[in-house]
Design an enzyme around this catalytic site. Sequence first.
Site, short mmCIF file in Angstrom:
data_model
loop_
_atom_site.label_atom_id
_atom_site.label_comp_id
_atom_site.label_asym_id
_atom_site.label_seq_id
_atom_site.Cartn_x
_atom_site.Cartn_y
_atom_site.Cartn_z
CB SER A 234 -12.62 30.46 18.64
OG SER A 234 -13.34 29.79 19.65
CE LYS A 279 -12.84 25.72 18.81
NZ LYS A 279 -12.59 27.17 18.72
#
Length: 339
Positions: A234, A279
């Site tokens: 990611s 996040k």
Amino acid sequence: MKKRTYIAAFFFGIALAFLLIFMKLPYYVTMPGSAQNLKPLVHVEHGDRDAGTFMLTTVRMGRANVIAYLLAHIRPFYELHPVEEIRQEGESDKEYTMRQLELMEQSKEAAIVVAYRHAGKPVAYEAKGVYVMSVLPNMPAAGLLEAGDRIAAIDGRPLNSSEQMVNYVREKEAGDRVHITFVRDWKRQEAVLRLKPFPHHPNQVGLGVTLMTDYDVRTDPPVDVDSEQIGGPSAGLMFSLEIYNQLVDEDITKGQKIAGTGTIDVHGKVGPIGGISQKVVAADREGADVFFAPNEHGAPSSNYRKAVETAQKIGTKMKIVPVDTFDDAIRYLRSMPEE
């Protein structure tokens, strides 16, 4: 009598504490991680060191005990995931960790290729091997192949990429035999496996392995990317932006803190990831000005839409920006006003 009661209560307390802390439940718990400055992790030889910051964002994850399970029901942005949602069928902890680290390696290689191409710098890459990342139980490879084995050939045909092997096996039928040549601990070994349908995909046959292609990337100037044992793909987009920023004369951050997430392939396409809300929270805590989120071409359930919802919940002033490609991110950065 009192003494006996105290002793019993003491041992009951120890047993209860043991159960609460050490008994693992069939779940993983995830929570906001960190937003980490990429400058110390990326080193382009003679690269620029600009005022602004690119940050990769992470999610903290671990097997849930009873306490973590209860916290996940009351704390915001804590999430529970069944084990089978995180690990592949039959995958051990070792295989899962290896798969995540290998995915990070692939992500870094793609990030380097994208950044150098866009900066107009020399870069070349070629496939140089196929590695086993995990093995499914009750499939032909179980007990014969292991995570970390390098597949050198199938039926005498040398392999450079996982796609070659997948395409070859795809033409076979259940019951067909294939001869696998592989390397383990520097020793060349052989195995003959009979193809079998996958349990949940009876129309597809295979060996029951997850494969990864290892690429050899050569650049000028040289670059070193230290992911510090961070797993998963990611961080690809953010690594590519940091590398690019060190390659070019301008500071594309314009002095701001730029966070984000998203996979990237060698063509610069940005893909979705897990844990987007956590996040966003991590980036906000570190004072990020901008957060890049995979747009998934405007899909209703895209990472971008989820990121916007989270930003509204936590009341952040951070700008959430949708991206489908590396170029989308660069265009947005160049459109920002100077600080």
